[in-house]
Design a protein around this motif. Sequence first.
Motif, short mmCIF file in Angstrom:
data_model
loop_
_atom_site.label_atom_id
_atom_site.label_comp_id
_atom_site.label_asym_id
_atom_site.label_seq_id
_atom_site.Cartn_x
_atom_site.Cartn_y
_atom_site.Cartn_z
N SER A 61 0.81 -1.22 0.00
CA SER A 61 0.00 0.00 0.00
C SER A 61 0.85 1.27 0.00
N GLN A 62 2.15 1.15 0.18
CA GLN A 62 2.99 2.35 0.00
C GLN A 62 3.05 2.70 -1.48
N THR A 81 -3.70 -10.62 3.47
CA THR A 81 -5.06 -10.25 3.06
C THR A 81 -5.82 -9.69 4.25
N GLU A 82 -6.95 -9.01 3.94
CA GLU A 82 -7.77 -8.42 5.01
C GLU A 82 -8.16 -9.48 6.03
N GLU A 96 18.95 -9.89 -7.66
CA GLU A 96 17.54 -10.00 -8.06
C GLU A 96 16.82 -8.68 -7.80
N LEU A 97 15.71 -8.51 -8.52
CA LEU A 97 14.97 -7.24 -8.43
C LEU A 97 13.77 -7.37 -7.50
N LEU A 98 13.50 -6.31 -6.79
CA LEU A 98 12.34 -6.24 -5.90
C LEU A 98 11.45 -5.08 -6.32
N GLY A 99 10.16 -5.25 -6.18
CA GLY A 99 9.24 -4.13 -6.38
C GLY A 99 8.44 -4.16 -7.66
N LEU A 100 8.66 -5.17 -8.50
CA LEU A 100 7.96 -5.23 -9.79
C LEU A 100 6.44 -5.30 -9.62
N ASP A 101 6.01 -5.77 -8.46
CA ASP A 101 4.58 -5.89 -8.20
C ASP A 101 3.87 -4.53 -8.13
N PHE A 107 1.01 1.20 -6.46
CA PHE A 107 1.24 0.95 -5.03
C PHE A 107 1.89 -0.41 -4.88
N HIS A 108 2.70 -0.54 -3.89
CA HIS A 108 3.24 -1.87 -3.64
C HIS A 108 2.11 -2.78 -3.20
N THR A 109 2.20 -4.05 -3.62
CA THR A 109 1.13 -4.98 -3.26
C THR A 109 1.64 -6.04 -2.29
N CYS A 110 2.90 -5.94 -1.91
CA CYS A 110 3.41 -6.88 -0.93
C CYS A 110 4.44 -6.18 -0.06
N ASN A 111 4.88 -6.88 0.96
CA ASN A 111 5.92 -6.35 1.84
C ASN A 111 7.24 -6.97 1.47
N ALA A 112 8.31 -6.17 1.54
CA ALA A 112 9.65 -6.72 1.33
C ALA A 112 10.43 -6.51 2.62
N VAL A 113 10.88 -7.61 3.22
CA VAL A 113 11.55 -7.56 4.51
C VAL A 113 12.95 -8.17 4.37
#
Lengths: 247, 247
Positions: A61-62, A81-82, A96-101, A107-113
């Motif tokens: 959501s960011q 999910t809700e 590797e690449l992050l953030g393509l989602d 908006f980002h659709t997942c969290n990257a930790v």
Amino acid sequence: MPARNVTAKISLEVIKTACSNCNLRELCLPLGLEPTELERLDDLVSTRRRVKRGEHLYRASQPFDAIYAIRSGFFKTDVLTEDGRDQVTGFQMAGELLGLDGIGTEFHTCNAVALEDSEVCTIPFPQLEGLSREIHTLQHHFHKVMSREIVRDHGVMMLLGTMRAEERLAAFLLNLSQRFTARGYSPAEFYLRMTREEIGSYLGLKLETVSRAFSRFQEEGLIAVQQKHIRILDTPGLKRLMAQQGR
Amino acid sequence: MPARNVTAKISLEVIKTACSNCNLRELCLPLGLEPTELERLDDLVSTRRRVKRGEHLYRASQPFDAIYAIRSGFFKTDVLTEDGRDQVTGFQMAGELLGLDGIGTEFHTCNAVALEDSEVCTIPFPQLEGLSREIHTLQHHFHKVMSREIVRDHGVMMLLGTMRAEERLAAFLLNLSQRFTARGYSPAEFYLRMTREEIGSYLGLKLETVSRAFSRFQEEGLIAVQQKHIRILDTPGLKRLMAQQGR
DNA sequence: CGCGCTGTTGAAACTTGTCAAAGTTTGTGG
DNA sequence: CCACAAACTTTGACAAGTTTCAACAGCGCG
């Protein structure tokens, strides 16, 4: 003192954080670029960012404005999910690449930790699109990377849809092994950066099931496990197990 | 006879198979393009192809050279592994793109099969890249489409990894309903183009389990099933069931 | 009009999840 | 540097969900 000048120049080049002298350039976005093109990418990828173990690189959501190339370290991505479901969608390592989602929705659709202290290169997306309109090779390579991500996801769907617990874990270990190998590490010996629960979430299993599968592999002499330290003793055995045809 | 000329011109425009006058243009690749840009895309998407029910649009390992936009009909994509596993990775309907999996390897990595007589527009990929280097909007939209495909796959991973059988089927039906709605069809009543086995493969379940879940939904008054004809009677009920939290 | 494909249903077997308890490691603060 | 708490892992016993096997029904295509 010309000699001194040369030394200074070299060391400056070494610290410069640029794709041109990054040893991951054959794995990462710059693959196939000419030196002059590489320099233009360098200008774009100027910002680096450290992410400590446990910290988020971004959260669902960011707003999305950049993708990230992992320079060092190890990440997981997960979706919530809700209704409280939580699924690890991938583990990412250097190159590797992050953030393509995030491209599709802005908006980002997942969290990257980060699963260990890590460092990423920030690639502002609008500028990447701009540059890839000018550099055909970059454009095509970026498309390839996205396409491979789709194919990778199909592989995970196959794993989740058709394999039983031990087959999934075998596939997981072989995949890690192969990716470590591509980065110059041992194919047979590595440390897992994630917990049993995170492995389970990725594989669609409960952590107890993952733990039992590890124990079973050990009993059968396929691997040696000591907590997060894994030694693969019988790669063909794991492959056979994986192909054993489940449900 | 100027009037006659006008008529002739109009009917020619109508038969011309072009994005400009395709009623799917708001769902498909052309979204957001200016009329002049649309015309350039038209030149590119000149070839259409009919695919009969049961026929392959492409097969895994065939060389990749184009992506396809579905103009009418219904497809499935599936992946086969050497060890004989078979997983349906998606069902595609009008306005959606097929073939994105092939970009990364220059070969298709899955099979695309028509589930009813269908028609697709062929979009030669090198030319699409060329045009999207010139038309920023097209470039960005294409990236969005690929990104959304990744996000969709994450959704399937979530489904396969965390939901139980009935939750998966509920999610599947709601997803279909929503996509039919977006295309102007009834949200509550539709024909399934795929068999129970294909649904099962997609959802990581055996066909018997799918069949039982359908029966159960019917018993509970959530849907009315008659073979491939589905009527959704209680959408909120399905949503509740889906969120019920499984394993 | 019948054969084959598709779908439904039942009972038993198997795999994985759940719950619980105990062991191990890691990290933190004294 | 040690001690203790928290987090993670292992293992067992039992429960639940899904698959497997089997039999039968129905529809549709040739």
